[in-house]
Design an enzyme around this catalytic site. Structure first.
Site, PDB file in Angstrom:
ATOM      1  N   ASP A  13       0.869  -1.165   0.000  1.00 21.81           N
ATOM      2  CA  ASP A  13       0.000   0.000   0.000  1.00 21.81           C
ATOM      3  C   ASP A  13       0.917   1.230   0.000  1.00 21.81           C
ATOM      4  O   ASP A  13       2.120   1.119   0.267  1.00 21.81           O
ATOM      5  CB  ASP A  13      -0.884  -0.035   1.252  1.00 21.81           C
ATOM      6  CG  ASP A  13      -1.689   1.232   1.425  1.00 21.81           C
ATOM      7  OD1 ASP A  13      -2.377   1.635   0.473  1.00 21.81           O
ATOM      8  OD2 ASP A  13      -1.601   1.833   2.519  1.00 21.81           O
ATOM      9  N   ASP A  15      -0.125   5.180   0.994  1.00 21.39           N
ATOM     10  CA  ASP A  15      -0.341   6.142   2.079  1.00 21.39           C
ATOM     11  C   ASP A  15      -0.393   5.429   3.427  1.00 21.39           C
ATOM     12  O   ASP A  15      -1.195   4.512   3.621  1.00 21.39           O
ATOM     13  CB  ASP A  15      -1.641   6.912   1.840  1.00 21.39           C
ATOM     14  CG  ASP A  15      -1.557   7.802   0.612  1.00 21.39           C
ATOM     15  OD1 ASP A  15      -0.794   8.775   0.635  1.00 21.39           O
ATOM     16  OD2 ASP A  15      -2.247   7.498  -0.379  1.00 21.39           O
ATOM     17  N   THR A 106      -2.364   0.942  -4.460  1.00 20.11           N
ATOM     18  CA  THR A 106      -2.894   2.064  -3.692  1.00 20.11           C
ATOM     19  C   THR A 106      -4.337   2.378  -4.053  1.00 20.11           C
ATOM     20  O   THR A 106      -4.785   2.126  -5.177  1.00 20.11           O
ATOM     21  CB  THR A 106      -2.024   3.319  -3.916  1.00 20.11           C
ATOM     22  OG1 THR A 106      -2.579   4.442  -3.219  1.00 20.11           O
ATOM     23  CG2 THR A 106      -1.921   3.672  -5.395  1.00 20.11           C
ATOM     24  N   SER A 107      -5.050   2.962  -3.099  1.00 22.67           N
ATOM     25  CA  SER A 107      -6.408   3.446  -3.357  1.00 22.67           C
ATOM     26  C   SER A 107      -6.410   4.850  -3.939  1.00 22.67           C
ATOM     27  O   SER A 107      -7.457   5.379  -4.293  1.00 22.67           O
ATOM     28  CB  SER A 107      -7.229   3.428  -2.058  1.00 22.67           C
ATOM     29  OG  SER A 107      -7.421   2.115  -1.610  1.00 22.67           O
ATOM     30  N   LYS A 138     -10.523  -1.385  -2.166  1.00 24.53           N
ATOM     31  CA  LYS A 138     -10.391  -2.035  -0.870  1.00 24.53           C
ATOM     32  C   LYS A 138     -11.633  -1.713  -0.026  1.00 24.53           C
ATOM     33  O   LYS A 138     -12.121  -0.595  -0.092  1.00 24.53           O
ATOM     34  CB  LYS A 138      -9.128  -1.533  -0.150  1.00 24.53           C
ATOM     35  CG  LYS A 138      -7.838  -1.762  -0.938  1.00 24.53           C
ATOM     36  CD  LYS A 138      -6.652  -1.050  -0.270  1.00 24.53           C
ATOM     37  CE  LYS A 138      -5.401  -1.167  -1.120  1.00 24.53           C
ATOM     38  NZ  LYS A 138      -4.256  -0.433  -0.561  1.00 24.53           N
ATOM     39  N   ASP A 163      -1.466  -0.589   6.255  1.00 21.10           N
ATOM     40  CA  ASP A 163      -1.631   0.125   7.522  1.00 21.10           C
ATOM     41  C   ASP A 163      -3.083   0.308   7.916  1.00 21.10           C
ATOM     42  O   ASP A 163      -3.361   0.625   9.076  1.00 21.10           O
ATOM     43  CB  ASP A 163      -0.976   1.510   7.438  1.00 21.10           C
ATOM     44  CG  ASP A 163      -1.811   2.473   6.591  1.00 21.10           C
ATOM     45  OD1 ASP A 163      -2.257   3.505   7.137  1.00 21.10           O
ATOM     46  OD2 ASP A 163      -2.033   2.182   5.412  1.00 21.10           O
TER      47      ASP A 163
END
Length: 221
Positions: A13, A15, A106-107, A138, A163
């Site tokens: 991931d 961020d 990543t989102s 996600k 995270d």
């Protein structure tokens, strides 16, 4: 910590896992939430690890077009990159990995991800899965399955670094192993998975097939 385990690849991931962008994201989203009459303190914890369009859609605000609002938020986030830094040891750890054995999942939209990575000094991987690459974000497993597939592997043979609860759930649903990064948490996340606060305490070994294992760095501070 995964004693004896080897992985085909690592999926990261971004961020909160490779970079700390919380201050920037919460400034932008906090302003947006105030404009829409939301309880900012209650709302901000819900934004992390989830695509903007899904966060906004879930609110079901009258008269609000989630796609339009997500585009506005993307521009605002791209204009506010102050204070974005790498998680401790992230760049050195990524640079130690075989380039064909890791990806970022990543989102964030691709343009925002690249902008944040540049500011934080994160190397751009050969495989970057961003928000627009999947139809379900996600906690659906699609993004991690896609990241593994683009590397040529099955997600079940990969280790995901995450995270946020939504990302952890996505990794679990994909059948991947999980390492939780606690660097940006005020309080360590309650989790059944292995957890670290940064990358300075871990290194890697690579076997003759290219599979990667974690090993502790005994000289880490």
């Amino acid at each position: 910590m995964f004693a004896g385990r080897k992985f085909a690849a690592f999926l990261f991931d971004m961020d909160g896992t490779l970079i700390n962008s919380i201050a920037s994201a919460e400034r932008v989203w906090g302003d947006w939430a105030r404009r829409h009459g939301l309880d900012v303190a209650a709302f901000l914890p819900t934004i992390h690890g989830v695509r903007a369009i899904e966060t906004i859609t879930a609110l079901a605000l009258p008269g609000v077009d989630p796609g339009h609002e997500a585009d506005l938020l993307l521009k605002a986030e791209a204009d506010d990159l102050d204070g974005i830094v790498q998680i401790a040891g992230a760049v050195a750890f990524l640079n130690s990995l075989p380039p064909e054995r890791w990806a970022i999942v990543t989102s964030a939209p691709r343009s925002l991800a690249l902008a944040r990575m540049k500011v934080a000094g994160i190397p751009v991987p050969a495989v970057l899965v961003a928000a627009e690459d999947v139809s379900r974000g996600k906690p659906a497993p699609d993004c991690f399955q896609l990241g593994a597939r683009r590397l040529g592997f099955d997600a079940r043979d990969c280790l995901v670094f995450e995270d946020a609860p939504a990302g952890i759930a996505a990794a679990e649903a994909a059948g991947a192993s999980v390492m939780v990064i606690n660097a940006t948490h005020q309080h360590p996340l309650a989790t059944q998975h292995a957890a670290i606060s940064g990358y300075d305490a871990i290194g890697i070994t690579v076997d003759e097939r290219g599979w990667v294992a974690l090993e502790p760095q005994r000289n880490a501070a």
